[in-house]
Scaffold this motif. Structure first.
Motif, PDB file in Angstrom:
ATOM      1  N   MET A   1       0.851  -1.045  -0.168  1.00 59.65           N
ATOM      2  CA  MET A   1      -0.009   0.061   0.172  1.00 59.65           C
ATOM      3  C   MET A   1       0.757   1.472  -0.043  1.00 59.65           C
ATOM      4  SD  MET A   1      -3.001  -1.276   0.022  1.00 59.65           S
ATOM      5  CE  MET A   1      -2.678  -2.564  -0.879  1.00 59.65           C
ATOM      6  N   ALA A   2       1.966   1.208   0.981  1.00 52.94           N
ATOM      7  CA  ALA A   2       2.569   2.328   1.061  1.00 52.94           C
ATOM      8  C   ALA A   2       3.588   3.107  -0.248  1.00 52.94           C
ATOM      9  CB  ALA A   2       3.568   2.244   2.268  1.00 52.94           C
TER      10      ALA A   2
ATOM     11  N   LEU B   1      -2.073   4.034   1.593  1.00 55.19           N
ATOM     12  CA  LEU B   1      -1.738   4.611   0.308  1.00 55.19           C
ATOM     13  C   LEU B   1      -1.224   5.922   0.237  1.00 55.19           C
ATOM     14  CD1 LEU B   1      -4.945   3.015  -1.679  1.00 55.19           C
ATOM     15  CD2 LEU B   1      -2.497   2.337  -1.845  1.00 55.19           C
ATOM     16  N   PRO B   2      -0.365   6.191  -0.617  1.00 56.03           N
ATOM     17  CA  PRO B   2      -0.012   7.599  -0.684  1.00 56.03           C
ATOM     18  C   PRO B   2      -1.224   8.653  -1.234  1.00 56.03           C
ATOM     19  CG  PRO B   2       1.451   6.080  -2.236  1.00 56.03           C
ATOM     20  CD  PRO B   2       0.255   5.184  -1.608  1.00 56.03           C
ATOM     21  N   GLU B   3      -1.115   9.971  -0.668  1.00 55.27           N
ATOM     22  CA  GLU B   3      -2.114  10.860  -0.899  1.00 55.27           C
ATOM     23  C   GLU B   3      -2.360  10.854  -2.302  1.00 55.27           C
ATOM     24  OE1 GLU B   3      -4.103  12.505   1.448  1.00 55.27           O
ATOM     25  OE2 GLU B   3      -3.269  10.889   2.790  1.00 55.27           O
ATOM     26  N   GLY B   4      -3.589  11.063  -2.746  1.00 52.85           N
ATOM     27  CA  GLY B   4      -3.879  11.090  -4.128  1.00 52.85           C
ATOM     28  C   GLY B   4      -3.593   9.852  -5.151  1.00 52.85           C
ATOM     29  N   ALA B   5      -3.652   8.840  -4.355  1.00 50.56           N
ATOM     30  CA  ALA B   5      -3.602   7.502  -5.160  1.00 50.56           C
ATOM     31  C   ALA B   5      -4.940   7.273  -6.056  1.00 50.56           C
ATOM     32  CB  ALA B   5      -3.096   6.484  -4.418  1.00 50.56           C
ATOM     33  N   VAL B   6      -4.578   6.258  -6.926  1.00 49.43           N
ATOM     34  CA  VAL B   6      -5.721   5.894  -7.742  1.00 49.43           C
ATOM     35  C   VAL B   6      -5.793   4.381  -7.480  1.00 49.43           C
ATOM     36  CG1 VAL B   6      -6.409   5.390 -10.410  1.00 49.43           C
ATOM     37  CG2 VAL B   6      -5.246   7.522  -9.589  1.00 49.43           C
TER      38      VAL B   6
ATOM     39  N   ASP C   1       1.464   4.292  -6.206  1.00 50.88           N
ATOM     40  CA  ASP C   1       0.736   5.508  -6.691  1.00 50.88           C
ATOM     41  C   ASP C   1      -0.558   4.995  -7.566  1.00 50.88           C
ATOM     42  OD1 ASP C   1       2.817   7.347  -5.724  1.00 50.88           O
ATOM     43  OD2 ASP C   1       3.865   6.340  -7.274  1.00 50.88           O
ATOM     44  N   VAL C   2      -0.530   3.862  -7.946  1.00 51.13           N
ATOM     45  CA  VAL C   2      -1.743   3.162  -8.398  1.00 51.13           C
ATOM     46  C   VAL C   2      -1.892   1.836  -8.095  1.00 51.13           C
ATOM     47  CG1 VAL C   2      -2.994   2.431 -10.692  1.00 51.13           C
ATOM     48  CG2 VAL C   2      -1.615   4.397 -10.763  1.00 51.13           C
ATOM     49  N   LEU C   3      -2.822   1.496  -7.248  1.00 57.47           N
ATOM     50  CA  LEU C   3      -2.947   0.161  -6.832  1.00 57.47           C
ATOM     51  C   LEU C   3      -4.118  -0.441  -7.954  1.00 57.47           C
ATOM     52  CD1 LEU C   3      -2.596  -2.107  -4.580  1.00 57.47           C
ATOM     53  CD2 LEU C   3      -4.713  -1.092  -3.342  1.00 57.47           C
ATOM     54  N   SER C   4      -3.468  -1.703  -8.302  1.00 57.42           N
ATOM     55  CA  SER C   4      -4.481  -2.657  -9.098  1.00 57.42           C
ATOM     56  C   SER C   4      -4.640  -3.738  -8.713  1.00 57.42           C
ATOM     57  CB  SER C   4      -3.718  -2.656 -10.382  1.00 57.42           C
ATOM     58  OG  SER C   4      -4.772  -3.164 -11.494  1.00 57.42           O
ATOM     59  N   LEU C   5      -6.125  -4.526  -8.466  1.00 55.55           N
ATOM     60  CA  LEU C   5      -6.349  -5.392  -7.609  1.00 55.55           C
ATOM     61  C   LEU C   5      -6.673  -6.746  -8.496  1.00 55.55           C
ATOM     62  CD1 LEU C   5      -9.238  -4.037  -5.355  1.00 55.55           C
ATOM     63  CD2 LEU C   5      -6.864  -3.950  -5.030  1.00 55.55           C
TER      64      LEU C   5
END
Length: 320
Positions: free
Chosen positions: A200-201, A228-233, A204-208
């Motif tokens: 998570m940390a 997650l980072p601020e402003g992640a997608v 910038d984009v996290l895809s499941l």
């Protein structure tokens, strides 16, 4: 010798229907009616095999009501969370799925969802369609650039690996969490994280891309979103129940997430109207594998598995 009787629960492609009718006594659903629980049980009473989609739920009670003659459930899907595998195994019913063949199509949708979310695609499309595009300035419709950013993959299976490869085309650095670390030739330089929290940390984009299991239910929740980072997608093309939708709405509404790109929801069909009301969500109606090429390949893969069972061989995609 009589052909095995096969129930195909939804309308598939013409090529798959033609092969099924050639090799089986096939019962088709050309009207594409969604069977109720009772209708599904009733229609299975006189068949030797069923080829369902994820819209048909073979829960333990449904499996208990199946006839002894039904030998195989050959799923037209990769995910099998709609089938109680333990119950099927206890009844001696073979269960198969269709891996591999939809990886490219689903990866394409994941990239579409990433770009649609990051570049405010839903907002822009709605604005032009509604005739409200009457202004421009350098500050207009500013989104997030994904090139060179960190691409996190939760679940580095077949689809996750292909999606990661597509993300590398944008110069993104791939990070991933998986139940076990991949071999170097599959990893291709991706950075392994042994915990979900570690992934998570740096996403910038996290895809499941993980399967739906009791362990992954609501794996994306208020606690993990906060990491997650601020402003992640966030991108989800896997299963809707991986995400706590209340927590997602909160993160999207208060700026923790810049946007989300979603092809799946907890309630399908239909989605979540509260999510649909948010401007920073790019949404699709669970079409990850919906290409002609992939639908043909999925149907033929399911039939390959059926052919193996009725020829006395072990199917290539045996689950139980």
């Amino acid at each position: 010798m009589a052909k095995p009787v096969l129930l195909i629960t939804r309308r598939l492609t013409d090529a798959v229907h033609a092969r099924a009718m050639r090799d089986y006594d096939a019962i088709l659903n050309l009207d594409d009616t969604v069977f109720t629980r009772d209708a599904l049980i009733a229609r299975c009473q006189t068949v030797d095999a069923v080829l369902p989609c994820h819209s048909e739920h073979f829960s333990a009670d449904v499996i208990a009501a199946l006839p002894d003659r039904l030998k195989v459930i050959a799923n037209h899907s990769v995910g099998v969370d709609h089938v109680d595998l333990a119950a099927a195994g206890a009844r001696g019913i073979v269960v198969t799925n269709t891996p591999d063949v939809l990886s490219d199509a689903t990866a394409e949708i994941a990239i579409l969802c990433m770009l649609g979310a990051a570049r405010r695609g839903a907002e822009g499309d709605r604005m032009v369609r509604d005739g409200k595009w009457n202004f421009w300035s350098p500050a207009f419709m500013v989104g997030r650039q994904v090139t060179g950013k960190r691409f996190g993959v939760l679940g580095m299976g077949r689809v996750g690996q292909v999606t990661a490869e597509r993300a590398r085309g944008f110069g993104m650095t791939v990070h991933y969490h998986n139940r076990s670390r991949l071999a170097p030739h599959l990893e291709k330089g991706a950075v392994f994280h042994d915990t979900v929290e570690g992934l998570m940390a740096v996403s910038d984009v996290l895809s499941l891309h993980c399967p739906s299991t009791p362990d992954t239910l609501d794996v994306i929740n208020a606690r993990t979103l906060a990491l997650l980072p601020e402003g992640a997608v966030l991108v989800n093309t896997a299963r809707g129940n991986l995400v706590d939708e209340d927590a997602l709405i909160e993160a999207l509404s208060h700026g923790k997430l810049f946007a989300a790109g979603l092809d799946v929801f907890k309630t399908e069909p239909g989605g979540n109207p509260r999510i649909a009301a948010l401007p920073n969500v790019f949404m699709l109606p669970h079409i990850g594998s919906a290409t002609q090429e992939t639908r043909d390949a999925m149907g033929h893969r399911a039939l390959d598995n059926l052919d193996a069972v009725f020829a006395g061989r072990t199917p290539g995609d045996l689950l139980v």
